[in-house]
Design an enzyme around this catalytic site. Sequence first.
Site, PDB file in Angstrom:
ATOM      1  N   CYS A  45       0.831  -1.208   0.000  1.00 30.08           N
ATOM      2  CA  CYS A  45       0.000   0.000   0.000  1.00 30.08           C
ATOM      3  C   CYS A  45       0.865   1.258   0.000  1.00 30.08           C
ATOM      4  CB  CYS A  45      -0.952  -0.007   1.192  1.00 30.08           C
ATOM      5  SG  CYS A  45      -2.170  -1.340   1.099  1.00 30.08           S
ATOM      6  N   THR A  46       1.978   1.213   0.708  1.00 28.22           N
ATOM      7  CA  THR A  46       2.906   2.342   0.714  1.00 28.22           C
ATOM      8  C   THR A  46       3.552   2.500  -0.662  1.00 28.22           C
ATOM      9  OG1 THR A  46       3.313   2.101   3.073  1.00 28.22           O
ATOM     10  CG2 THR A  46       4.992   3.288   1.787  1.00 28.22           C
TER      11      THR A  46
END
Length: 149
Positions: A45-46
């Site tokens: 997600c990062t």
Amino acid sequence: MALKVGDRIPDFTGTDSNGNHFDLKKYTGKPLVIYFYPKDDTRVCTEQACSFRDQYEDFKALGAEVIGVSGDSKESHIAFADKYKLPFILLSDGDKKIRKAFGVPNDYFGLIPGRATYVADKHGIVKLIFDSTSGRIHMEKALEILKAF
């Protein structure tokens, strides 16, 4: 029911990472990239968020707005956006209303909220739906389709 290419993006409201009321109607007439992701500050997600951050000026140059959506709290979004200097909107969807309106499926046998990106033209018509567990490729596909408008 899941959105399909050619459908209109559903109207929705929410709370952004600054605690402000968000109303999609404010973005009428702009191309939109709305991406759903499982959780703030996790590896993939990062990677996904930072890829949108790194190309954000390219999206803006095309007149598009980028909106990230997850079930995380406003406080989690604030910390995530601050930590990685994310310049775009993050919306909290703890009740999953936005996710349900788009029909985003869960991944991994229904255990984890799914990762999907929707690109809509300035009329709100869905031009791309991209569903992949890979993070960075979402940005690449979104930018590619926006350049084709």
